[in-house]
Design a protein around this motif. Structure first.
Motif, PDB file in Angstrom:
ATOM      1  N   MET A 103       0.840  -1.210   0.000  1.00 59.03           N
ATOM      2  CA  MET A 103       0.000   0.000   0.000  1.00 59.03           C
ATOM      3  C   MET A 103       0.878   1.265   0.000  1.00 59.03           C
ATOM      4  SD  MET A 103      -3.160  -1.197   0.094  1.00 59.03           S
ATOM      5  CE  MET A 103      -4.256   0.156   0.464  1.00 59.03           C
ATOM      6  N   VAL A 156      -3.219  -1.475  -5.947  1.00 65.99           N
ATOM      7  CA  VAL A 156      -3.751  -1.303  -4.582  1.00 65.99           C
ATOM      8  C   VAL A 156      -4.658  -0.073  -4.448  1.00 65.99           C
ATOM      9  CG1 VAL A 156      -1.805  -2.544  -3.545  1.00 65.99           C
ATOM     10  CG2 VAL A 156      -1.727  -0.031  -3.680  1.00 65.99           C
ATOM     11  N   ASP A 167      -9.741   0.599  -3.137  1.00 62.30           N
ATOM     12  CA  ASP A 167      -8.860  -0.447  -2.606  1.00 62.30           C
ATOM     13  C   ASP A 167      -9.418  -1.866  -2.851  1.00 62.30           C
ATOM     14  OD1 ASP A 167     -11.011  -0.256  -0.895  1.00 62.30           O
ATOM     15  OD2 ASP A 167      -9.836  -0.629   0.912  1.00 62.30           O
TER      16      ASP A 167
END
Ligand SMILES: N[C@@H](CCC(=O)N[C@@H](CS)C(=O)NCC(=O)O)C(=O)O
Length: 342
Positions: A268, A279, A294
């Protein structure tokens, strides 16, 4: 009415008509799933490694993980799935009638299943082929040496069709012992009602574990067909089709990029552009799909990447012990290949 307002009225009517055609009743699956709070997923009745229930009724397996990955992407919670166990003959009706949103049940992608049945395969998440399981005592080494055998096969499958083709093409005789459920087929073979069992090779690995003496049986090396297995949706709902397709592709891309359950939090923070897109730190891919930015990170966090799912459920380290083979990523010699997220 001046010509400008005339144009805008026409444009308004056109947009209204377009909106009506763009959202027919069928194109509502994602909304229905969100409103219901769960994905309705059709799975097999019990095939160890692919979809099986434990003593507490909890489902697990490779096909189950696809359902869980969809739930993770939609709800950030992989447990928001309602499972419907289906035998081979009832699986497509369940999808057509709307009682399930997606079928994730070792189902082979064929032309007639799309065109005739009005369904869409979203991806091939397991490249398989049909094989034969025989008792070692039968002393058969190849699929061309099965003349005069009795073959257990599950009805309503491509397996049944390929079996006929194989014996006819090779001028061999056989007696088919057709069964509705795999349980019946396994019992039939174990009790000697048939002396050959045919199914997709992945399923033969699972079925061998159920026999009273698994080590007394061998899977012949020949594969007589192509069985591209994957999740299926109804036609007419492009948004939902895209969600299921890109859930699979996200898992394959995550593996290729080295993003795993263990390192998803570091990923991330990655500065690599393709990891950032995966991501959700660059672009609006998730939002465009009707999900959150996400969406793919949620899948990897809760379920894992494609390789993790394969190894955990069916891979060489699992009870099934299936080598990754052609289901390896294209970059290491296999044929699992996902279009990029960009
Ligand atoms: N891939 C083939 C075969 C699928 C199939 O149903 N195979 C049987 C082999 S035993 C099975 O998995 N049965 C499990 C069940 O009925 O729950 C197809 O799509 O027709």
């Amino acid at each position: 009415m001046n010509s400008k307002s005339h144009t805008s009225v026409l444009a308004g009517l056109f947009c209204f008509a377009a909106a009506l055609t763009a959202s027919p009743a069928a194109a509502q699956t994602l909304k229905q799933v969100k409103d219901r709070g769960a994905v309705n997923c059709g799975v097999s009745e019990g095939l160890y490694g692919f979809s099986a229930r434990d003593d507490k009724g909890a489902w697990s397996g490779f096909d189950v993980d696809l359902c869980r990955a969809i739930a993770a992407a939609v709800f950030n919670d992989a447990s928001k799935v309602r499972y419907t166990p289906l035998d081979a003959s009832s699986r497509f009706k369940a999808l057509q009638s709307g009682s399930i949103d997606v079928l994730s049940r070792n189902t082979t992608w064929t032309m007639s299943r799309e065109i005739e049945l009005g369904l869409n395969f979203a991806a091939t998440n397991y490249y398989d082929g049909q094989g034969f399981l025989v008792p070692k005592t039968l002393k058969k080494d190849t699929a061309l040496d099965l003349d005069g055998t009795k073959v257990c096969v599950q009805s309503g499958t491509t397996t049944e069709l390929n079996l006929n083709d194989h014996f006819r093409t090779n001028k061999m005789k056989f007696e088919a012992v057709g069964t509705v459920t795999s349980d019946e087929a396994v019992k039939g073979y174990d009790s000697g009602r048939c002396n050959v069992f045919t199914a997709d090779v992945s399923q033969l690995f699972a079925i061998r574990l159920l026999l009273s003496k698994p080590d007394d049986h061998v899977i012949l090396p020949d594969v007589i067909s192509k069985e591209p297995l994957g999740p299926v949706v109804r036609q007419g709902d492009a948004q939902w089709h895209n969600v299921v397709k890109w859930v699979h592709f996200a898992m394959v891309n995550a593996e290729e990029l080295g993003v795993t359950m263990a390192n998803i939090d570091e990923a991330m923070k990655s500065a690599k552009p393709d990891v950032k897109r995966l991501v959700g730190n660059e672009g609006a891919y998730g939002e465009q799909l009707g999900l959150t930015k996400d969406w793919a990170a949620r899948i990897v966090r809760h379920v894992g990447n494609y390789g993790e799912v394969f190894e955990r459920n069916v891979g060489v380290g699992s009870k099934l012990g299936i080598p990754r083979g052609i289901n390896q990523l294209w970059s290491v010699g296999g044929i699992q290949y996902a279009p990029p997220i960009r």
